[in-house]
Design a protein around this motif. Structure first.
Motif, PDB file in Angstrom:
ATOM      1  N   ARG A 188       8.446  23.631  -3.612  1.00  0.00           N
ATOM      2  CA  ARG A 188       7.805  22.675  -3.475  1.00  0.00           C
ATOM      3  C   ARG A 188       7.296  21.911  -2.271  1.00  0.00           C
ATOM      4  N   PHE A 189       7.812  21.547  -1.831  1.00  0.00           N
ATOM      5  CA  PHE A 189       7.398  21.104  -0.562  1.00  0.00           C
ATOM      6  C   PHE A 189       7.263  22.176   0.912  1.00  0.00           C
ATOM      7  N   GLU A 190       7.849  23.401   0.529  1.00  0.00           N
ATOM      8  CA  GLU A 190       8.313  24.296   1.517  1.00  0.00           C
ATOM      9  C   GLU A 190       6.880  24.981   1.393  1.00  0.00           C
ATOM     10  N   TYR A 191       6.204  24.763   0.397  1.00  0.00           N
ATOM     11  CA  TYR A 191       4.857  25.386  -0.198  1.00  0.00           C
ATOM     12  C   TYR A 191       3.852  24.704   0.263  1.00  0.00           C
ATOM     13  N   TRP A 192       3.342  23.316   0.268  1.00  0.00           N
ATOM     14  CA  TRP A 192       2.414  22.443   0.508  1.00  0.00           C
ATOM     15  C   TRP A 192       3.097  22.703   2.569  1.00  0.00           C
ATOM     16  N   LYS A 193       3.685  22.507   2.860  1.00  0.00           N
ATOM     17  CA  LYS A 193       4.281  22.480   4.269  1.00  0.00           C
ATOM     18  C   LYS A 193       2.768  24.158   4.064  1.00  0.00           C
ATOM     19  N   GLU A 194       3.531  24.860   3.645  1.00  0.00           N
ATOM     20  CA  GLU A 194       2.090  25.626   4.174  1.00  0.00           C
ATOM     21  C   GLU A 194       1.133  26.043   4.471  1.00  0.00           C
ATOM     22  N   SER A 213       4.149  10.571  -9.146  1.00  0.00           N
ATOM     23  CA  SER A 213       4.100  11.713  -9.383  1.00  0.00           C
ATOM     24  C   SER A 213       3.044  12.249  -8.354  1.00  0.00           C
ATOM     25  N   LEU A 214       2.674  12.032  -7.671  1.00  0.00           N
ATOM     26  CA  LEU A 214       1.811  12.689  -6.231  1.00  0.00           C
ATOM     27  C   LEU A 214       2.742  12.649  -5.440  1.00  0.00           C
ATOM     28  N   LEU A 215       3.810  12.596  -4.884  1.00  0.00           N
ATOM     29  CA  LEU A 215       5.201  12.666  -4.018  1.00  0.00           C
ATOM     30  C   LEU A 215       5.496  13.538  -5.082  1.00  0.00           C
ATOM     31  N   ALA A 216       6.322  13.445  -6.444  1.00  0.00           N
ATOM     32  CA  ALA A 216       7.049  14.530  -6.643  1.00  0.00           C
ATOM     33  C   ALA A 216       5.630  15.548  -6.780  1.00  0.00           C
ATOM     34  N   PHE A 217       4.783  16.021  -7.222  1.00  0.00           N
ATOM     35  CA  PHE A 217       4.164  17.179  -6.439  1.00  0.00           C
ATOM     36  C   PHE A 217       3.506  17.539  -5.601  1.00  0.00           C
ATOM     37  N   THR A 218       4.143  17.271  -4.519  1.00  0.00           N
ATOM     38  CA  THR A 218       4.458  17.794  -3.403  1.00  0.00           C
ATOM     39  C   THR A 218       5.355  17.695  -2.801  1.00  0.00           C
ATOM     40  N   GLY A 219       6.066  17.679  -3.338  1.00  0.00           N
ATOM     41  CA  GLY A 219       7.754  18.014  -2.801  1.00  0.00           C
ATOM     42  C   GLY A 219       8.171  16.729  -1.702  1.00  0.00           C
ATOM     43  N   ILE A 220       8.509  15.360  -2.368  1.00  0.00           N
ATOM     44  CA  ILE A 220       8.845  15.156  -1.725  1.00  0.00           C
ATOM     45  C   ILE A 220       9.392  13.784  -2.489  1.00  0.00           C
ATOM     46  N   PRO A 221      11.363  13.797  -3.202  1.00  0.00           N
ATOM     47  CA  PRO A 221      11.518  13.898  -3.870  1.00  0.00           C
ATOM     48  C   PRO A 221      11.182  12.335  -4.784  1.00  0.00           C
ATOM     49  N   TYR A 234       1.536  -6.018 -11.805  1.00  0.00           N
ATOM     50  CA  TYR A 234       0.762  -5.116 -13.120  1.00  0.00           C
ATOM     51  C   TYR A 234      -0.317  -3.941 -12.218  1.00  0.00           C
ATOM     52  N   HIS A 235      -0.587  -4.531 -11.581  1.00  0.00           N
ATOM     53  CA  HIS A 235      -1.816  -3.265 -10.537  1.00  0.00           C
ATOM     54  C   HIS A 235      -0.371  -2.388  -9.942  1.00  0.00           C
ATOM     55  N   ALA A 236       0.159  -3.209  -9.376  1.00  0.00           N
ATOM     56  CA  ALA A 236       0.952  -2.714  -8.793  1.00  0.00           C
ATOM     57  C   ALA A 236       1.616  -1.298  -9.610  1.00  0.00           C
ATOM     58  N   ARG A 237       2.293  -1.567 -10.193  1.00  0.00           N
ATOM     59  CA  ARG A 237       3.324  -0.756 -11.374  1.00  0.00           C
ATOM     60  C   ARG A 237       2.026   0.354 -11.946  1.00  0.00           C
ATOM     61  N   ARG A 238       1.036   0.334 -11.915  1.00  0.00           N
ATOM     62  CA  ARG A 238      -0.639   1.839 -12.121  1.00  0.00           C
ATOM     63  C   ARG A 238      -0.333   2.349 -11.287  1.00  0.00           C
ATOM     64  N   ARG A 239      -0.366   1.566  -9.497  1.00  0.00           N
ATOM     65  CA  ARG A 239      -0.112   2.438  -8.381  1.00  0.00           C
ATOM     66  C   ARG A 239       1.608   3.521  -8.016  1.00  0.00           C
ATOM     67  N   TRP A 240       2.423   2.969  -8.402  1.00  0.00           N
ATOM     68  CA  TRP A 240       2.963   3.409  -9.022  1.00  0.00           C
ATOM     69  C   TRP A 240       3.474   4.323  -9.294  1.00  0.00           C
ATOM     70  N   SER A 290       0.957  -1.090  -0.459  1.00  0.00           N
ATOM     71  CA  SER A 290       0.372   0.353   0.031  1.00  0.00           C
ATOM     72  C   SER A 290       0.521   1.376  -0.167  1.00  0.00           C
ATOM     73  N   PRO A 291       0.485   2.235  -0.384  1.00  0.00           N
ATOM     74  CA  PRO A 291       1.166   3.326  -0.612  1.00  0.00           C
ATOM     75  C   PRO A 291       1.149   3.924   0.917  1.00  0.00           C
ATOM     76  N   MET A 292       0.650   4.094   1.512  1.00  0.00           N
ATOM     77  CA  MET A 292       0.853   3.867   2.946  1.00  0.00           C
ATOM     78  C   MET A 292       1.767   3.514   3.394  1.00  0.00           C
ATOM     79  N   PHE A 293       1.765   2.596   3.321  1.00  0.00           N
ATOM     80  CA  PHE A 293       3.724   1.689   4.023  1.00  0.00           C
ATOM     81  C   PHE A 293       4.849   2.521   3.102  1.00  0.00           C
ATOM     82  N   ILE A 294       4.768   3.448   2.238  1.00  0.00           N
ATOM     83  CA  ILE A 294       5.552   4.421   1.917  1.00  0.00           C
ATOM     84  C   ILE A 294       5.633   5.327   2.948  1.00  0.00           C
ATOM     85  N   LEU A 295       4.399   5.952   3.081  1.00  0.00           N
ATOM     86  CA  LEU A 295       4.276   7.117   4.290  1.00  0.00           C
ATOM     87  C   LEU A 295       4.916   7.212   5.662  1.00  0.00           C
ATOM     88  N   LYS A 296       4.252   5.696   5.601  1.00  0.00           N
ATOM     89  CA  LYS A 296       4.892   5.265   7.054  1.00  0.00           C
ATOM     90  C   LYS A 296       6.027   4.956   7.482  1.00  0.00           C
TER      91      LYS A 296
END
Lengths: 149, 276
Positions: free
Chosen positions: B155-161, A91-99, A80-86, A48-54
């Motif tokens: 980006r992290f700073e933006y979302w953190k805020e 892309s969501l992690l990248a968008f929120t600034g988690i490199p 195959y299912h996992a690949r889609r989820r990843w 689950s993606p929760m594992f990664i966040l945890k």
């Protein structure tokens, strides 16, 4: 004297391929970095993606998710299912600034002990170069200091 | 006859003939420009229905409460195209039978509500296909592009805020037609996946997982954005997920009732550029 930073890496692996591959690396006496903590799961589809966040929440500097090559899944289609989820989650992690450099995905079969050892060494080097994931870990420290009430 | 009169008559006819047991529509709200959902069970009450350009909420969320449709009777509901897409998704995810949903469709254009022909979700297929070819919101894409040009640290700073403002009221979840789980992941406490108190780390986790669960399901009705009391740009996260689903898997949420949910299906030749 400065100590080199040793990253903590959590690896979520499927039992049929990557875990067996890691086993092969071990029984073949291959050396690989000791920074990785493995968590064995029945299938990448179980991850689950929760594992990664945890893992990040608990102080991991990097995460590896690994399983059977496409077509090799013990459960026929879990990877195959996992690949889609990843794809989506990455892309969501990248968008929120988690490199995205901190979250690695790979296919390693039971026969690829050497690939496993090499991969662990290379991602350990990469994440060591990135340094600790301070931005995220600082947030956890805030919780720990607040939760003493 | 204006659209409001026409739809009041339609609602009365549907109720009188017994075709539907309930009409879910819009009524007067607490201020002149607000509308609130109302539930009409008899033809005498249809005068309370209002339909104008202020009717922006996606009422499809009121279709999923347990037991509403289990007697096999139909329910009529006022829906914009985004709501019709929601009904398709709920049908695809086996949450309702689209045959039981009578759609009183309308579109808001240049400050006016206009009727959309059709009564059942599948009759709107050409409209939804045209929405897909029109693509996702360019305004949101501009904002997403701006964020994506930043470094990961910025980006992290933006979302953190943004996320530090979150008070974990879960209004975004309550308003969303897609958040119908009986037991949400944030309510699971063995183990406690997401921290319950509203500190920034737990807020990060909640907002990430909320957006992830909406990947390929969000219809951009904007309900979460409007419901958020601290104005976190939730729609932006959802937009990014919709874009990923559309660009990578050619998946436009709610196109039809037999569309497979994007994360519950796969193709053997799905792209995998990032896997080592």
């Amino acid at each position: 004297m400065t100590e080199t930073f040793e990253p903590k890496i959590v690896a979520f692996v499927c039992t049929y391929c990557t875990y067996a591959g890691a086993d092969l690396a071990g029984t073949s006496r291959m050396k690989y970095a000791s920074n990785v903590r493995m968590v064995r799961l029945p299938c990448t589809g179980r991850i689950s993606p929760m594992f990664i966040l945890k893992a990040l929440q608990k102080g991991a500097d990097g995460v590896l998710v690994s399983g059977c090559h496409p077509g090799d899944c013990h459960f026929a289609q879990g990877n195959y299912h996992a690949r889609r989820r990843w794809t989506v989650f990455r892309s969501l992690l990248a968008f929120t600034g988690i490199p995205e450099e901190r979250i690695k995905f790979s296919w390693i079969s039971a026969a690829e002990g050497a690939k496993f050892a090499e991969l662990i060494n290379s991602i350990t080097d990469e994440i060591r170069a990135l340094g600790p994931f301070e931005q995220y870990q600082e947030l956890q420290k805030v919780i720990e200091t607040q939760s003493t009430y | 006859m204006g659209i409001q009169e026409q739809y009041r008559t339609d609602a009365a006819n549907l109720l009188d003939s017994g075709a539907v047991k309930l009409v879910i529509g819009y009524g007067e709200g607490s201020t002149p420009e607000r509308r609130r959902p109302i539930f009409i069970r008899s033809a005498e009450e249809v005068g309370r229905l209002v339909l104008d350009a202020n009717c922006i909420a996606n009422l499809s969320a009121y279709l999923v409460p347990e037991g509403l449709l289990s007697d096999g009777k139909s329910v009529a509901v006022f829906l914009k195209p985004d709501g019709i897409r929601s009904v398709n998704i709920l049908a695809a995810e086996a949450q309702l039978n689209p045959e039981q949903v009578v759609i009183l469709g309308f579109n808001i254009d240049a400050g006016l509500a206009n009727p959309l022909p059709g009564r059942k979700a599948n009759e709107f297929a050409p409209l939804l296909a045209s929405l897909k070819s029109a693509g996702l919101s360019t305004d949101l894409q501009r904002e997403a592009d701006r964020l994506e040009q930043m470094t990961a640290v910025e980006r992290f700073e933006y979302w953190k805020e943004q996320f530090s403002k979150c008070i974990k009221c879960y209004a975004c979840r309550q308003v969303c037609p897609m958040c119908y789980c009986r037991r949400c992941i944030v309510d699971v406490n063995q183990p406690q996946w997401v921290n319950t108190s509203s500190h920034t780390l737990g807020n990060f986790e909640w907002n990430i997982i909320r957006a992830y669960h909406l990947a390929g399901r969000c219809v951009a009705c904007g309900g979460c954005d409007r419901a958020c009391p601290v104005n976190i740009p939730l729609r932006l996260l959802n937009h990014r997920m919709s874009k990923e689903a559309l660009d990578t898997f050619d998946h436009f949420a709610g196109e039809s009732a037999d569309q497979k949910p994007v994360l519950a299906t796969f193709r053997q030749d799905d792209p995998e550029t990032f896997i080592l």
